[in-house]
Design a protein around this motif. Structure first.
Motif, PDB file in Angstrom:
ATOM      1  N   ALA A 162       4.234   8.998 -10.527  1.00  0.00           N
ATOM      2  CA  ALA A 162       3.724   8.951 -11.898  1.00  0.00           C
ATOM      3  C   ALA A 162       2.797  10.118 -12.213  1.00  0.00           C
ATOM      4  N   SER A 163       2.682  11.078 -11.282  1.00  0.00           N
ATOM      5  CA  SER A 163       1.823  12.259 -11.456  1.00  0.00           C
ATOM      6  C   SER A 163       0.375  11.865 -11.733  1.00  0.00           C
ATOM      7  N   LEU A 164      -0.098  10.879 -10.967  1.00  0.00           N
ATOM      8  CA  LEU A 164      -1.484  10.443 -11.055  1.00  0.00           C
ATOM      9  C   LEU A 164      -2.222  10.818  -9.777  1.00  0.00           C
ATOM     10  N   ALA A 165      -3.459  11.253  -9.922  1.00  0.00           N
ATOM     11  CA  ALA A 165      -4.304  11.402  -8.748  1.00  0.00           C
ATOM     12  C   ALA A 165      -4.555  10.019  -8.150  1.00  0.00           C
ATOM     13  N   ILE A 166      -4.970   9.975  -6.899  1.00  0.00           N
ATOM     14  CA  ILE A 166      -5.177   8.704  -6.203  1.00  0.00           C
ATOM     15  C   ILE A 166      -6.638   8.575  -5.794  1.00  0.00           C
ATOM     16  N   ARG A 167      -7.227   7.452  -6.121  1.00  0.00           N
ATOM     17  CA  ARG A 167      -8.546   7.098  -5.610  1.00  0.00           C
ATOM     18  C   ARG A 167      -8.413   5.770  -4.869  1.00  0.00           C
ATOM     19  N   VAL A 168      -9.074   5.682  -3.730  1.00  0.00           N
ATOM     20  CA  VAL A 168      -8.977   4.487  -2.895  1.00  0.00           C
ATOM     21  C   VAL A 168     -10.361   3.865  -2.771  1.00  0.00           C
ATOM     22  N   ARG A 169     -10.472   2.585  -3.108  1.00  0.00           N
ATOM     23  CA  ARG A 169     -11.757   1.896  -3.064  1.00  0.00           C
ATOM     24  C   ARG A 169     -11.690   0.708  -2.112  1.00  0.00           C
ATOM     25  N   ALA A 170     -12.659   0.637  -1.207  1.00  0.00           N
ATOM     26  CA  ALA A 170     -12.761  -0.509  -0.305  1.00  0.00           C
ATOM     27  C   ALA A 170     -13.946  -1.377  -0.734  1.00  0.00           C
ATOM     28  N   GLY A 171     -15.176  -0.871  -0.511  1.00  0.00           N
ATOM     29  CA  GLY A 171     -16.353  -1.632  -0.910  1.00  0.00           C
ATOM     30  C   GLY A 171     -17.015  -1.127  -2.171  1.00  0.00           C
TER      31      GLY A 171
ATOM     32  N   PHE B  44      -5.824   9.201 -13.067  1.00  0.00           N
ATOM     33  CA  PHE B  44      -5.721   8.724 -11.689  1.00  0.00           C
ATOM     34  C   PHE B  44      -5.417   7.234 -11.630  1.00  0.00           C
ATOM     35  N   ALA B  45      -4.860   6.840 -10.505  1.00  0.00           N
ATOM     36  CA  ALA B  45      -4.655   5.425 -10.189  1.00  0.00           C
ATOM     37  C   ALA B  45      -5.690   5.022  -9.146  1.00  0.00           C
ATOM     38  N   LEU B  46      -6.283   3.860  -9.336  1.00  0.00           N
ATOM     39  CA  LEU B  46      -7.242   3.318  -8.376  1.00  0.00           C
ATOM     40  C   LEU B  46      -6.521   2.302  -7.492  1.00  0.00           C
ATOM     41  N   ILE B  47      -6.447   2.602  -6.206  1.00  0.00           N
ATOM     42  CA  ILE B  47      -5.888   1.649  -5.242  1.00  0.00           C
ATOM     43  C   ILE B  47      -7.062   0.938  -4.579  1.00  0.00           C
ATOM     44  N   ASP B  48      -7.242  -0.310  -4.943  1.00  0.00           N
ATOM     45  CA  ASP B  48      -8.347  -1.120  -4.433  1.00  0.00           C
ATOM     46  C   ASP B  48      -7.826  -1.954  -3.266  1.00  0.00           C
ATOM     47  N   VAL B  49      -8.344  -1.670  -2.047  1.00  0.00           N
ATOM     48  CA  VAL B  49      -7.790  -2.305  -0.845  1.00  0.00           C
ATOM     49  C   VAL B  49      -8.570  -3.543  -0.437  1.00  0.00           C
ATOM     50  N   SER B  50      -9.384  -4.093  -1.349  1.00  0.00           N
ATOM     51  CA  SER B  50     -10.255  -5.209  -0.973  1.00  0.00           C
ATOM     52  C   SER B  50      -9.497  -6.451  -0.526  1.00  0.00           C
ATOM     53  N   ASN B  51      -8.242  -6.614  -0.971  1.00  0.00           N
ATOM     54  CA  ASN B  51      -7.457  -7.762  -0.504  1.00  0.00           C
ATOM     55  C   ASN B  51      -6.854  -7.540   0.877  1.00  0.00           C
ATOM     56  N   LEU B  52      -6.939  -6.315   1.380  1.00  0.00           N
ATOM     57  CA  LEU B  52      -6.469  -6.014   2.739  1.00  0.00           C
ATOM     58  C   LEU B  52      -7.667  -6.173   3.674  1.00  0.00           C
ATOM     59  N   ASN B  53      -7.980  -7.404   4.014  1.00  0.00           N
ATOM     60  CA  ASN B  53      -9.201  -7.676   4.770  1.00  0.00           C
ATOM     61  C   ASN B  53      -8.983  -8.575   5.989  1.00  0.00           C
TER      62      ASN B  53
ATOM     63  N   LEU C 263       0.830  -1.200   0.000  1.00  0.00           N
ATOM     64  CA  LEU C 263       0.000   0.000   0.000  1.00  0.00           C
ATOM     65  C   LEU C 263       0.869   1.257   0.000  1.00  0.00           C
ATOM     66  N   GLN C 264       1.880   1.268   0.834  1.00  0.00           N
ATOM     67  CA  GLN C 264       2.779   2.423   0.879  1.00  0.00           C
ATOM     68  C   GLN C 264       3.449   2.648  -0.473  1.00  0.00           C
ATOM     69  N   ARG C 265       3.901   1.562  -1.080  1.00  0.00           N
ATOM     70  CA  ARG C 265       4.582   1.682  -2.367  1.00  0.00           C
ATOM     71  C   ARG C 265       3.618   2.088  -3.475  1.00  0.00           C
ATOM     72  N   ALA C 266       2.379   1.627  -3.400  1.00  0.00           N
ATOM     73  CA  ALA C 266       1.384   2.017  -4.401  1.00  0.00           C
ATOM     74  C   ALA C 266       1.125   3.519  -4.347  1.00  0.00           C
ATOM     75  N   VAL C 267       1.041   4.066  -3.148  1.00  0.00           N
ATOM     76  CA  VAL C 267       0.854   5.510  -2.995  1.00  0.00           C
ATOM     77  C   VAL C 267       2.029   6.264  -3.602  1.00  0.00           C
ATOM     78  N   LEU C 268       3.235   5.851  -3.277  1.00  0.00           N
ATOM     79  CA  LEU C 268       4.419   6.548  -3.780  1.00  0.00           C
ATOM     80  C   LEU C 268       4.543   6.434  -5.290  1.00  0.00           C
ATOM     81  N   CYS C 269       4.213   5.277  -5.845  1.00  0.00           N
ATOM     82  CA  CYS C 269       4.302   5.116  -7.294  1.00  0.00           C
ATOM     83  C   CYS C 269       3.275   5.985  -8.006  1.00  0.00           C
ATOM     84  N   ALA C 270       2.081   6.113  -7.448  1.00  0.00           N
ATOM     85  CA  ALA C 270       1.068   6.982  -8.051  1.00  0.00           C
ATOM     86  C   ALA C 270       1.525   8.437  -8.016  1.00  0.00           C
ATOM     87  N   VAL C 271       2.097   8.840  -6.893  1.00  0.00           N
ATOM     88  CA  VAL C 271       2.604  10.212  -6.773  1.00  0.00           C
ATOM     89  C   VAL C 271       3.722  10.452  -7.781  1.00  0.00           C
TER      90      VAL C 271
END
Length: 532
Positions: free
Chosen positions: A94-103, A120-129, A84-92
């Motif tokens: 890559a000059s992409l906005a970040i959207r975070v989806r859980a449900g 934007f990059a979509l960070i889907d956290v559904s596997n973090l459960n 998750l930390q690396r996904a945030v940094l990679c989106a930043v």
């Protein structure tokens, strides 16, 4: 869960292929190369066969399937805090906005869309459960991708007398639900979900993992009800569990009749639902169908959740609300987790862990708060208005009072406490074949909302942030981290809806945003803007 397993395998294969060919060092703006080089293997790009199934897997509101709605440049499914930390940094990077989806339950699709075509990059956290219940301390640590159903199931397996104050929809993601406050059936006894947060792990724009001990006090306050998408990504929550009896009393029944008769029942409910003792939760939902089919009739549904035996619940309710004519046969005694499955419309407790992949609807929602009872005469007008709808829908009335009224309006960002009788959620729904009339249906709902103005809270007219409504205004971001307005003007503009969600707490939320994310890395159409 099966779709995530299948897609995960496909994505790992994609990444192995992508890294097999010898290529020059990638530029910083290439998010795929950044993810691969940092060991994040579970992601998908638009050209991948897995991309659309992943995007649609928890896209709950089908208005946002339209080709005119922008799609993410990448979907990342972290499998750990480090991912998750690396996904945030990679989106930043890559000059992409970040959207975070859980449900995926944002009423306006804020967790998987952007404004004005901003990439934007979509960070889907559904596997973090992952969920860890500690019955010795009555607490639970839960990752933000866990659903309410998964949380309820885990708590129910651990104890028959512990519970968590959450909502009825079992597929809601914990991350978004708690971030927006989280109202539910235990709120009148134990407060909302955000009132029961003890700690959290927040990933900020720099990739740092912050906890209650290491984040600013304003920020810890803000993440507990200040709405999702503004502060960072909450990786996990430490939650206080509450005690409940071995068995509780529940009911879920309907009363149908002419609009004028239903108006009488609703009018009386206003003096009952918000004024019962803490152990009683009785909400109502009034359903309408199109004017061509309803014959002037409405259906009034009641949801009852009582932390007391059936005999006591029946005696209290028949005395307080004799007009309901509640029969003993309409009440059941069940465990708390069985009640959670019942109100989620599931067949069994085991089904609480089902994520309902691919289940969506065409709908529009809005919200209000009522501070003074609406007169019988005016309630008749409201019910008659509903019989003129061009499609099906409902209004949901959730009772406040009790514990909700004893918690100060500034203790959490969620401010609707003492002085608020109940919330209103307006809804219209339609079928895929009727999608050409979507504008008409939503237009009717907006007119109904305008019609309700004299009867609801004022200065400002309140709204619930978890029932997000872009009709109230938008930031109109035109770039990854901002728009055309100055910082001060952005804050002033956002106050037009921010004060409706948060009342006097809006200013403190701006202060928290300016501390944790001054660069506005985490934003959406109604996020809190920084002051600097």
């Amino acid at each position: 869960m099966a779709i995530h397993t299948i897609v995960a395998a496909a994505l790992v294969l994609y990444c192995l292929v992508a890294t097999a060919a010898p290529t020059p060092a990638p530029p910083v703006h290439d998010i795929a190369a950044c993810l691969v080089s940092n060991g994040v293997k579970n992601f998908s790009l638009p050209a991948s066969p897995s991309f659309n199934p992943l995007l649609l897997s928890s896209l709950r509101y089908l208005r946002f399937v339209s080709p005119s709605v922008g799609k993410p440049s990448a979907i990342v499914l972290p499998s750990s805090q480090t991912d998750l930390q690396r996904a945030v940094l990679c989106a930043v990077n890559a000059s992409l906005a970040i959207r975070v989806r859980a449900g995926g339950h944002s009423y306006e699709g804020l967790s998987y869309t952007s404004e004005n075509g901003v990439p934007f990059a979509l960070i889907d956290v559904s596997n973090l459960n992952k969920i860890r219940v500690d019955v010795s301390t009555n607490t639970v640590w839960a990752e933000s991708g866990a659903t309410l159903g998964e949380l309820y199931h885990a708590v129910g397996q651990a104890s028959k007398t512990l519970a968590f104050p959450g909502g009825t929809c079992s597929t809601l993601g914990l991350g978004g639900f708690v971030s927006g406050g989280g109202f539910g059936l235990l709120a009148r006894k134990h407060g909302i979900a955000a009132d029961n947060v003890l700690d959290a792990t927040l990933i900020d724009a720099s990739g740092r993992a912050l906890t209650h001990d290491t984040m600013d006090a304003d920020v810890f306050w803000a993440i507990r009800g200040g709405g999702g998408g503004s502060w960072g990504v909450v990786y996990s929550w430490k939650l206080q569990l509450v005690t409940v009896p071995d068995t509780i009393t529940v009911f879920d029944m309907d009363r149908r009749g002419p609009a004028d008769d239903i108006a009488g029942l609703v009018h009386k409910w206003q003096s009952v639902g918000p004024n019962l003792s803490d152990e009683f939760y009785v909400s109502t939902r009034i359903y309408f169908t199109s004017k061509d089919t309803n014959g002037g009739n409405l259906t009034m549904s009641f949801t009852g959740h009582v932390l007391a035996p059936k005999r006591e619940a029946l005696a209290v309710l028949n005395k307080a609300y004799p007009e309901l004519r509640l029969a003993e046969s309409e009440l059941s005694e069940v465990s708390w987790v069985e009640a959670a499955a019942k109100f989620a419309l599931l067949k069994s407790v085991a089904d609480l862990t089902s994520r309902g992949v691919g289940v969506g609807e065409y709908a529009k929602r809005k919200s209000d708060y009522v501070q003074a009872p609406i007169s019988r005469q005016d309630m008749v007008k409201i019910m008659r208005y509903m019989t003129m709808a061009p499609t099906e829908g409902s209004i949901q009335l959730n009772p406040y009072g009790a514990a909700m009224a004893r918690i100060g309006s500034g203790e959490r960002p969620f401010p609707h406490r003492a002085g608020f009788l109940y919330s209103v959620q307006y809804a219209v729904d339609w079928k895929a074949a009727e999608n050409g009339r979507a504008g008409e249906f939503m237009g009717w709902l907006r007119e109904f909302y305008k019609f309700m103005e004299p009867y609801v809270s004022k200065n400002p007219r309140g709204a619930y942030v978890n029932y997000v409504d872009l009709d109230l205004g938008t930031n109109n971001w035109t770039s990854v981290t901002g728009g055309t307005l100055s910082a001060a003007d952005s804050v002033s503009h956002a106050a037009s809806w921010g004060r409706r969600y948060f009342l006097n707490n809006f200013d403190r939320l701006v202060r928290a945003k300016s501390k944790i994310d001054p660069g506005n890395v985490f934003n959406n159409a109604q996020s809190i803007p920084p002051l600097h």
